[in-house]
Motif scaffolding. Sequence first.
Motif: not given
Length: 255
Positions: A54-58, A98-101, A118-120, A157-158
């Motif tokens: 699966k891919t997402s449009n990040n 923009l997608y990030i956990e 790390t973004p807050i 992101p990582y």
Amino acid sequence: MSLNNYNDNNDDDRPKTPLDEDCCGSGCIPCIFDVHKTLLKEWESRKTQNVKVKTSNNLLSPLSYKVFIITDISETSEDYFLVYLKYSECETKNDINLYIEPGQHVILHSWSKSRPYTPISWTCNSLVFLVKLYKQGEFSSRLKNASIGSAIDIRGPYGDFKYKSNSFRQIVMFSIGSGIAALYPITRSIVDDETEFTRIHLIAGFQSVAQVPLKKELRSLADYWNFKCTIQLSQLNGILLNHIITSKFIIKLHA
């Protein structure tokens, strides 16, 4: 790191091999070539098992830098400041965000140097970073004095951490200094979830009250029934604490 969040924007979902010039030579951790090896290994494993990837449009990509623009820089405490960045293109497509956990980090690259942060917090096209200013830190100093409108390259992101709702009755988090940047978004995501029953106790260490960042944000979190914060200090410097202490936002002197 997962291909579930990777979008190559090609019909072929095989991770695209980076060019030699894609490596900045700054010793990034992870290096873009290491990232590619990890993604390729995962892709090959799923292909062998006939599992459709699966891919997402990040908006973000772990293999290529995206240009963001500094929109604001503001001090949050002594030696700490906030950097606000927005995606450089005027508009983003409706299906690309923009997608990030919470808790994941990205790589910032500028001035021929790269650093992980790390973004807050973030929106569909912007990021906010808490940065500690080090006296001998060239990157943090340049970032602090950067002009509004300056460009910063970002990839990611990582990080494989992913919190599962209501996994625990209580979580105790520990951080020292700028380490609070990784814990704040995780905490925020938990207390903002009305279906969440997990209690959070954040214990953060700093040298003095003047160096405690995100005071306003932490006081706001303390309004939630399932959050408590204890700040451990190594010195008080004669500063009165009454205006920031509540029953759920406690500051202690560590002897």
